[in-house]
Scaffold this active site. Structure first.
Site, PDB file in Angstrom:
ATOM      1  N   GLY A 271       0.143  -1.256   0.133  1.00  0.00           N
ATOM      2  CA  GLY A 271      -0.056  -0.226   0.015  1.00  0.00           C
ATOM      3  C   GLY A 271       0.724   1.050   0.205  1.00  0.00           C
ATOM      4  N   GLY A 272       2.565   1.556  -0.845  1.00  0.00           N
ATOM      5  CA  GLY A 272       2.623   2.501  -0.294  1.00  0.00           C
ATOM      6  C   GLY A 272       2.380   3.190  -0.878  1.00  0.00           C
ATOM      7  N   CYS A 387      10.293  -2.695 -10.031  1.00  0.00           N
ATOM      8  CA  CYS A 387      11.096  -2.926  -9.398  1.00  0.00           C
ATOM      9  C   CYS A 387      12.332  -3.159  -9.497  1.00  0.00           C
ATOM     10  CB  CYS A 387      10.473  -2.661  -7.522  1.00  0.00           C
ATOM     11  SG  CYS A 387      10.249  -4.391  -6.611  1.00  0.00           S
TER      12      CYS A 387
END
Length: 451
Positions: A271-272, A387
């Protein structure tokens, strides 16, 4: 048997039995009471020994007649702990590294081989003294082949080194390998709805914690000194900030959500990025946070409550199968990936990922992109991000999607966007750790043409 080195060995044993390094370490640290300095030492020894295991095996092979792969795993882990201290931890006196490692062998059923452990480590120390004084590490014998040379020297599997050599060349690949072996930094994203960078900076400095601003990110701070437990930092309980690497913060700026819009975060947990989207929207609008793992969504709920955000709604389910979303203004698809841009944060990831696992991930990524693109209304946009530093998961997925979806196009970031400087000629964003000093990321904004 509660010494820091014993606890590190227990964690390494669990890693060799299949546990993730961070899980094994957390399990160990929860079971024993250790001072902060010892906890930091356990963490450094575990992550360092896992990260550097190929280099450490090469040193063992150089010093011993019996090769590393012929030794019991637990004995090899004991040697890794000793050699890691000698080769990479210069603040630890060589005598302390040798003596504690020999004792570790005796305490763990290798009394008969404690002489071997002692002899190997003392041979290392003697070679170091000959090469450049007591604090000098030894030179490792390296092959001429550039792939194996970099792989052994920096402790990466050959396939990752080959992948990076093909993309970046020798000099940049070496820089990238060196960067990935650093201890990771901690970045904070200040919650603009609850606080300010100035307020958080002042609170941290009052506790003796140094931090700095990060270029192009107006609400990002990087911690420069040891911080202790994150939950004990000022402003945590008040929701002033959350931990998020600076490159991950760039993703939400590329998405550029606006107040009142409908946003779908298709792979949201933990949830960042979801909470960042809410902050950028002033917490005004409708954000659907989707993920197939309910346990990871609980972490998102906790952060949502701590940051005091009201616009986020939870949806548990695989985004390849969800059918209820059709007219979103924007979709964020931060896909599961190999994580080759964050190998410094996940010590064992370089050994867990394989070319085969990357191939499986790229198929999953293409399936997710094809389906979540149907969530977007005409003239809406979708941001795809990873990422990783693997073209098959990045450029390859986007090219395949655009080839089969002619009503979509790449939209480069606006000229005044904080991420413009990371943009490529093709219009996508590539954050390279050795150049930008943050996690490796790939992201691209896709715009849906009117049908």
């Amino acid at each position: 048997m509660t010494s820091s080195r014993q606890q590190a060995l227990i964690a390494l044993r669990d890693v060799h039995q299949g546990a993730y390094a961070d899980v094994a370490l957390d399990r160990v640290l929860r079971k024993v009471e250790l001072p902060d300095n010892d906890r930091r030492l356990v963490t450094e020894l575990v992550y360092g020994s896992v990260r550097r295991q190929r280099t450490l095996d090469a040193i063992i092979d150089q010093l011993a007649t019996k090769k590393s792969h012929q030794q019991p795993l637990l004995l090899r882990s004991i040697l890794h702990l000793g050699l890691y201290q000698l080769q990479f931890q210069k603040r630890i006196p060589p005598s302390a590294a040798v003596n504690t490692t020999v004792q570790l062998a005796k305490d763990n059923g290798f009394s008969g081989l404690s002489g071997f452990v002692n002899g190997l480590l003392r041979k290392y120390v003697r070679l170091g003294e000959v090469e450049g004084g007591e604090s000098s590490h030894i030179s490792i014998k390296l092959p001429e082949n550039p792939v194996e040379r970099l792989g052994i020297l920096h402790s990466f599997p050959d396939w990752i080194v080959s992948l990076w050599l093909e993309q970046f060349g020798f000099a940049q690949t070496e820089q990238l390998c060196e960067w990935m072996n650093q201890t990771p930094t901690i970045d904070l994203r200040v919650n603009r709805l609850r606080s300010s960078c100035e307020e958080v900076e002042t609170a941290l400095q009052n506790q003796g914690i140094l931090c700095e601003r990060i270029p192009n990110l107006p609400y990002a701070l990087r911690l420069l000194s040891k911080s202790g437990a994150i939950k004990n930092l000022p402003g945590f309980n008040e929701g002033w900030w959350t931990v998020q690497d600076s490159s991950a913060q760039l993703v939400s700026y590329l998405l550029n959500p606006q107040p009142g819009e409908v946003i779908i975060d298709a792979c949201a947990a933990p949830g960042g990025k979801t909470t960042h989207i809410a902050e950028l929207m002033g917490d005004e609008g409708e954000i659907w946070a989707c993920d197939r793992t309910a346990s990871r969504l609980r972490k998102l709920q906790q952060n949502t409550q701590r940051l005091n955000l009201k616009s986020i709604q939870i949806c548990t389910g695989d985004s390849r199968n969800l059918a209820q979303f059709q007219n979103a203004d924007r979709v964020l698809l931060d896909v599961p990936c190999s994580g080759l841009g964050t190998l410094h944060r996940h010590a064992d990831a370089r050994w867990r990922q394989t070319p085969q696992s990357v191939g499986e991930l790229s198929i999953l990524q293409e399936e997710l992109l094809l389906h979540t693109s149907t969530f977007v209304k005409d003239n809406g946009c979708l941001v795809y991000s990873t990422c990783t530093l693997h073209p098959a998961e990045n450029e390859g997925v986007i090219k395949s999607f655009l080839k089969s979806s002619p009503n979509w196009k790449i939209e480069p970031p606006a000229t005044n966007s904080p991420i413009r400087e990371y943009s490529t000629d093709e219009g996508w964003i590539k954050v390279l750790p050795h150049k930008h000093n943050m996690d490796g990321f790939f992201m691209v904004c896709l715009r849906k043409k009117p049908s």
